[in-house]
Design a protein around this motif. Sequence first.
Motif, PDB file in Angstrom:
ATOM      1  N   TRP A  26       0.782  -1.245   0.000  1.00 53.14           N
ATOM      2  CA  TRP A  26       0.000   0.000   0.000  1.00 53.14           C
ATOM      3  C   TRP A  26       0.810   1.290   0.000  1.00 53.14           C
ATOM      4  N   ASP A  42      -7.852   1.410  -0.291  1.00 55.58           N
ATOM      5  CA  ASP A  42      -9.037   1.335  -1.137  1.00 55.58           C
ATOM      6  C   ASP A  42     -10.155   2.221  -0.642  1.00 55.58           C
ATOM      7  N   ARG A  48     -10.999   1.556   3.036  1.00 51.75           N
ATOM      8  CA  ARG A  48     -10.638   0.180   3.441  1.00 51.75           C
ATOM      9  C   ARG A  48      -9.127   0.132   3.645  1.00 51.75           C
ATOM     10  N   LEU A  96      -8.297   5.019  -3.166  1.00 53.38           N
ATOM     11  CA  LEU A  96      -8.376   4.465  -4.525  1.00 53.38           C
ATOM     12  C   LEU A  96      -9.816   4.423  -5.039  1.00 53.38           C
ATOM     13  N   ARG A 110     -18.577  -5.934 -11.245  1.00 50.36           N
ATOM     14  CA  ARG A 110     -18.260  -4.732 -10.469  1.00 50.36           C
ATOM     15  C   ARG A 110     -19.189  -3.575 -10.785  1.00 50.36           C
ATOM     16  N   LYS A 143     -10.357   5.319 -11.507  1.00 53.58           N
ATOM     17  CA  LYS A 143      -9.954   4.009 -12.012  1.00 53.58           C
ATOM     18  C   LYS A 143     -11.103   3.381 -12.788  1.00 53.58           C
ATOM     19  N   HIS A 144     -10.967   2.360 -13.549  1.00 53.72           N
ATOM     20  CA  HIS A 144      -9.756   1.661 -13.975  1.00 53.72           C
ATOM     21  C   HIS A 144      -9.574   2.018 -15.430  1.00 53.72           C
ATOM     22  N   ARG A 154     -10.128 -10.755 -16.425  1.00 49.79           N
ATOM     23  CA  ARG A 154      -9.831  -9.315 -16.349  1.00 49.79           C
ATOM     24  C   ARG A 154      -8.345  -8.998 -16.420  1.00 49.79           C
ATOM     25  N   MET A 187      -5.585   5.182 -12.050  1.00 49.37           N
ATOM     26  CA  MET A 187      -5.154   3.781 -12.007  1.00 49.37           C
ATOM     27  C   MET A 187      -5.361   3.126 -13.368  1.00 49.37           C
ATOM     28  N   TYR A 190      -6.290  -3.550 -15.635  1.00 49.71           N
ATOM     29  CA  TYR A 190      -5.612  -4.829 -15.852  1.00 49.71           C
ATOM     30  C   TYR A 190      -5.569  -5.236 -17.332  1.00 49.71           C
ATOM     31  N   ASP A 222      -3.064  -0.773 -11.633  1.00 44.28           N
ATOM     32  CA  ASP A 222      -3.907  -1.579 -10.750  1.00 44.28           C
ATOM     33  C   ASP A 222      -3.000  -2.640 -10.139  1.00 44.28           C
ATOM     34  N   TRP A 223      -3.431  -3.206  -9.040  1.00 40.16           N
ATOM     35  CA  TRP A 223      -2.548  -4.088  -8.263  1.00 40.16           C
ATOM     36  C   TRP A 223      -2.191  -5.363  -9.062  1.00 40.16           C
ATOM     37  N   SER A 342     -12.356  -5.630  -3.340  1.00 42.63           N
ATOM     38  CA  SER A 342     -11.462  -4.643  -2.730  1.00 42.63           C
ATOM     39  C   SER A 342     -12.189  -3.426  -2.170  1.00 42.63           C
ATOM     40  N   GLU A 408     -16.262  -8.091  -7.176  1.00 44.98           N
ATOM     41  CA  GLU A 408     -15.064  -8.025  -8.002  1.00 44.98           C
ATOM     42  C   GLU A 408     -14.579  -9.465  -8.236  1.00 44.98           C
TER      43      GLU A 408
HETATM   44  C1  BGC Z   1      -8.765  -3.672  -7.873  1.00 42.24           C
HETATM   45  C2  BGC Z   1      -8.630  -2.187  -7.582  1.00 42.24           C
HETATM   46  C3  BGC Z   1      -8.151  -1.980  -6.176  1.00 42.24           C
HETATM   47  C4  BGC Z   1      -6.830  -2.707  -6.000  1.00 42.24           C
HETATM   48  C5  BGC Z   1      -6.235  -2.569  -4.624  1.00 42.24           C
HETATM   49  C6  BGC Z   1      -7.515  -4.439  -7.511  1.00 42.24           C
HETATM   50  O1  BGC Z   1      -7.738  -5.804  -7.573  1.00 42.24           O
HETATM   51  O2  BGC Z   1      -9.064  -3.881  -9.226  1.00 42.24           O
HETATM   52  O3  BGC Z   1      -9.856  -1.551  -7.788  1.00 42.24           O
HETATM   53  O4  BGC Z   1      -8.019  -0.622  -5.904  1.00 42.24           O
HETATM   54  O5  BGC Z   1      -7.045  -4.089  -6.239  1.00 42.24           O
HETATM   55  O6  BGC Z   1      -6.980  -3.297  -3.707  1.00 42.24           O
END
Ligand code: BGC
Length: 733
Positions: A26, A42, A48, A96, A110, A143-144, A154, A187, A190, A222-223, A342, A408
């Motif tokens: 993070w 998040d 979060r 995020l 989503r 995002k995204h 995805r 962001m 993917y 994105d992560w 997330s 998600e």
């Molecule tokens: C999600 C993002 C989220 C990120 C961090 C990804 O899997 O697509 O929306 O911000 O994870 O948790």
Amino acid sequence: MTKAMEILNSLTLEEKASLTSGKDCWRTVDIDGKLASIMMSDGPHGLRKEENGGAVPATCFPSSATIANSWDEDLIYKIGEALGEECLANDVQVILGPGVNIKRSPLCGRNFEYFSEDPLLATKMASGHIRGVQSKGVGACIKHFAANNQETDRFSVNAIIDERTLREIYLSSFEEAVKEAKPWMIMSAYNKLNGDYCSENKYLLTDVLRDDWGYEGVVVSDWGAANEPVDGVKAGLDIRMPGPVPSANAAIVEAVKFGELSMEELNKNVLRIIELVEKGIASKVADYEADMTAHNELAVKAAEESAVLLKNNNNVLPLDKSDKIALIGAFAEQVRYQGGGSSCVNATEVSNLLQALDDKNITYTYAKGFKTEDDLIDDNLVSEAVTAAEKSDIIVMCMGLPFRMESEGFDRWTMSLPINQIELFNKLSELGKPMVVVLFQGSPVEMEWSKNADSILAMYTGGQAVAKACVNLLFGGANPCGKLSETWGLKLENNPTALSFPEKGTASYVEGVYVGYRYYDKKKLDVMYPFGYGLSYTTFEYSDLKISATDISECDTLEVSFKVKNTGDIAGKEIAELYVEPTYPSVSRPVRELKGFKKISLEPGEEKTVTMTLDKRGFAYYDVETHDWQVDTTVYKIHVGASSRNLPLVGSIKVNSSRTNKAFFTTDSRVYELNANPVSKETLNKLLTEDLKLDISALSIDLPLSKLVGFSGGKLSVDMLDRFVSELNERIK
Ligand code: BGC
């Protein structure tokens, strides 16, 4: 020299490269004595922040799909402020969200996290969210980016989207929010877009985002979305998350040493990261305390303003406290208030309908009726529910999509509600008593079963205070005023993506710009509930449309005003919508598109004048020849009203385009195009008939000029045609 430049100059190549990946899941990398680290967590609809294997308690506001139904930029701004305050209190510098991906299919897992099928509504809501968060000195991350419209596959699906569709629909939901609200972060998604992963997509991250839209902030992956580190830096990706990724940093160092990546290219990215970190650090407030009670109250208000009254036959709603109510359905007890993945917030307090009714001393008999863990019909629960309903005067049935169906990571597999809910509804409706249905869901569901419902109130995924808001709405403590931010089709099969969604590997967006109501209107299909639709306990009347001109140039702005009157006997809010329809477009266009909206509050009998302005984008389409927005010279209808299919006011305006496309006439060009250039049909006729002595009366208007040679009976040679085309081009210079 700015402080950020000084820091940049003090960094070694290795230190610069290290900043391009995260420090951990993070945080950004800190460099001893030179640069601190900042924290991202998040959102979008609540903080979060992961801590000790869980998430810190935070206010769970209605998710984006829900709050979009409020069409209220001021309200989402306030939510943004609250999110910013909770970030300050938890030492988080970037939250995020918001997610602005367009709802291409009602099945996208989503969708509850996204605003709308319409880019204008989505970008306006996003802008309010971002401005609110950032007013507190905390960064938002839109995002995204881009075309992340399905969860299936995805991480690798390749979205194939033509340029016009991209610009008008899928990029447009980002555009105004990026330009106007200037999010600290964007962001990258993917998926691939037209062959390149979004995180290494130069067209997306540099040509569109920075060169065209002027974005100056940071792009974060994105992560897990980043792939080739050097390609990423070159394309405009700044930070790959999560980190650390030593091999990626080493690849960047090597690339600079071997001249594959220039120091200037790397410096640009690193400078943006330094500026972001400096901003985040400067805004920290030690021991900040957020007013969580006020945030919970705001969550109640937001859920009230976002609920949509879909049906209210015989004004069954609002209910009376003295009504003998049977409250049926597991969602009354286990309220469905957010989606999975997330964005899932550890809410500070969640009440259910039973508690919310008890708090108001409203009596009822509750029966669970069905399970939410699976779809199986449970005969015992059904008979309990029927018995409770038999003893009541009014049945309030809480239905919806169980948590397991919207998240998600996967797409919904059906638009239907589970069979155990529909069967129970059918059984209860046989009793012939007034039936109120309350829906808890993050996206549209098929409603064929609902014929026997008298009233339907869609609460969507309304956040932690949804139960309190729901009771207020059911009993008239609040008046419903939300309108749908997406079309509810009659059935999944009617959706333009029905035969192919979700595609694996390659997703071809063959429906083009015809997404949501743009499709249903073009095909003249009946829908269950149209885009922009929602009822109130009062009624409104529209009148007196005034358009500030009858003929304008595309550079002018146009003012449209009209009156809205509350014709009922209680106060209410109305969302007025404005749509523009080109009468003679030069390319295939949606019948009409949303170009303005306003939410207004009206006391009983009160009338207000509403004014909206339209500029060039109100009339334009994205032209793939000039790679720019263009306006056809034609008459446009201006429709105003209460939903995309209830537009009582109509006016018209002629817009004159200033388009001068020098390459417009070639020997392949049509004889003339009525809409797109300043050479009139008369001028052309004069040239052809008087100057060249050709009789063109029998020729079809879309004949390519090259064909004139053959039709001229020998009067026109290819050379003469060339000269003629040059002359035409001279005249339009
Ligand atoms: C999600 C993002 C989220 C990120 C961090 C990804 O899997 O697509 O929306 O911000 O994870 O948790």
